[in-house]
Design a protein around this motif. Structure first.
Motif, PDB file in Angstrom:
ATOM      1  N   UNK A 115       0.842  -1.207   0.000  1.00 15.45           N
ATOM      2  CA  UNK A 115       0.000   0.000   0.000  1.00 15.45           C
ATOM      3  C   UNK A 115       0.869   1.246   0.000  1.00 15.45           C
ATOM      4  N   UNK A 116       1.874   1.226   0.842  1.00 18.44           N
ATOM      5  CA  UNK A 116       2.793   2.363   0.927  1.00 18.44           C
ATOM      6  C   UNK A 116       3.472   2.602  -0.424  1.00 18.44           C
ATOM      7  N   UNK A 117       3.892   1.507  -1.071  1.00 23.42           N
ATOM      8  CA  UNK A 117       4.587   1.643  -2.353  1.00 23.42           C
ATOM      9  C   UNK A 117       3.677   2.242  -3.421  1.00 23.42           C
ATOM     10  N   UNK A 125       0.418   6.344 -11.493  1.00 20.77           N
ATOM     11  CA  UNK A 125      -0.740   5.954 -10.703  1.00 20.77           C
ATOM     12  C   UNK A 125      -1.330   4.652 -11.225  1.00 20.77           C
ATOM     13  N   UNK A 126      -1.372   3.670 -10.355  1.00 22.80           N
ATOM     14  CA  UNK A 126      -1.988   2.380 -10.685  1.00 22.80           C
ATOM     15  C   UNK A 126      -3.149   2.220  -9.704  1.00 22.80           C
ATOM     16  N   UNK A 127      -4.315   2.665 -10.113  1.00 25.31           N
ATOM     17  CA  UNK A 127      -5.433   2.740  -9.186  1.00 25.31           C
ATOM     18  C   UNK A 127      -5.826   1.372  -8.640  1.00 25.31           C
ATOM     19  N   UNK A 128      -5.739   0.346  -9.484  1.00 21.52           N
ATOM     20  CA  UNK A 128      -6.072  -0.988  -9.000  1.00 21.52           C
ATOM     21  C   UNK A 128      -5.151  -1.390  -7.851  1.00 21.52           C
ATOM     22  N   UNK A 129      -3.857  -1.146  -8.011  1.00 22.61           N
ATOM     23  CA  UNK A 129      -2.901  -1.475  -6.957  1.00 22.61           C
ATOM     24  C   UNK A 129      -3.157  -0.671  -5.693  1.00 22.61           C
ATOM     25  N   UNK A 130      -3.444   0.619  -5.857  1.00 19.49           N
ATOM     26  CA  UNK A 130      -3.739   1.467  -4.705  1.00 19.49           C
ATOM     27  C   UNK A 130      -4.949   0.932  -3.952  1.00 19.49           C
ATOM     28  N   UNK A 173      -0.950   6.790   7.853  1.00 22.91           N
ATOM     29  CA  UNK A 173      -1.443   7.804   6.907  1.00 22.91           C
ATOM     30  C   UNK A 173      -0.937   7.514   5.495  1.00 22.91           C
ATOM     31  N   UNK A 174       0.306   7.066   5.383  1.00 23.75           N
ATOM     32  CA  UNK A 174       0.854   6.724   4.069  1.00 23.75           C
ATOM     33  C   UNK A 174       0.217   5.465   3.490  1.00 23.75           C
TER      34      UNK A 174
END
Length: 227
Positions: A115-117, A125-130, A173-174
């Motif tokens: 998540x941090x990465x 931005x890789x929204x799926x990964x986020x 938070x990160x």
């Protein structure tokens, strides 16, 4: 004497916190992961997975040759067993500590790290990964929150399980998390964080992070482009 091979990250803090809680004398050997020092041949002899932390116990209790230990969970078990603290001898209590220690190692740490990465370091931005990892961390925080209902610590008594999990909640938070959504977890986080040994262990090497930020392209290649 414990020789600590260290960099100020959540896995590094796990060991510095435990050493402070145990009151063991130790010497710090910084392993600058932003410059690739984790790949140095002399470090690989101690930590063949080219990851810190690692330790060398120069005076093991059996009186024999120095013992080196890599992998943070193995280090925590070794030190706790060495000193007879923070890992109960009673089988049922010991099982509970080990369950939550390995839960952190196999779940909370890897998922929070991803998540941090994706939220902070991915070049695009890789929204799926986020979403995938932010949601999984939220699920894991929920697991802790339920576990801590009516308990002060993960295994009832303060243990290496708490010391292992706390540093991975520190950068919440990160990871896209709000501790107000997890009141039992928040109370535990503040309770553990108020301990003097935790504060001292967390502060170890703060200047190293400040002097070596993960901002250069070379540092990113070293940290995120390993094969």
């Amino acid at each position: 004497m414990i020789e600590l091979y260290y960099w100020p990250t959540p896995n590094g803090w796990k060991i510095s916190i435990l050493l402070e809680e145990l009151g063991l004398p130790y010497t710090v050997h910084p392993v600058n992961i932003t410059k690739g020092e984790q790949f140095a041949p002399e470090f690989l002899k101690i930590s063949p997975n080219n990851r810190m932390p690692a330790i060398v116990d120069t005076q093991p209790k059996d009186g024999g040759a120095p013992i080196s230990v890599f992998e943070s969970g193995a280090i925590m078990q070794y030190l706790a067993e060495r000193e007879g603290k923070f890992l109960p001898s009673d089988v049922r209590r010991r099982v509970a500590v080990n369950e939550w220690l390995f839960w952190q190692i196999g779940g909370l740490g890897p998922m929070a790290g991803q998540a941090h990465h994706f939220r902070n370091y991915a070049p695009e931005t890789v929204q799926y990964g986020i979403d995938r990892y932010t949601n999984e961390v939220a699920r894991l925080y929920g697991v802790m929150n339920r576990r801590l209902e009516g308990r002060e610590y993960l295994a009832d008594e303060y243990s290496i399980a708490d010391m292992a999990a706390w540093p991975w909640v520190l950068p919440h938070k990160n990871q896209g998390q709000d501790l107000n959504d997890f009141p039992n977890l928040k109370a535990w986080f503040e309770r553990v964080g108020a301990r003097p040994a935790v504060q001292k262990g967390k502060a170890l090497g703060e200047e190293l992070r400040e002097q070596n930020p993960i901002t250069s392209e070379e540092s990113r290649k070293i940290l995120f482009g390993q094969k």
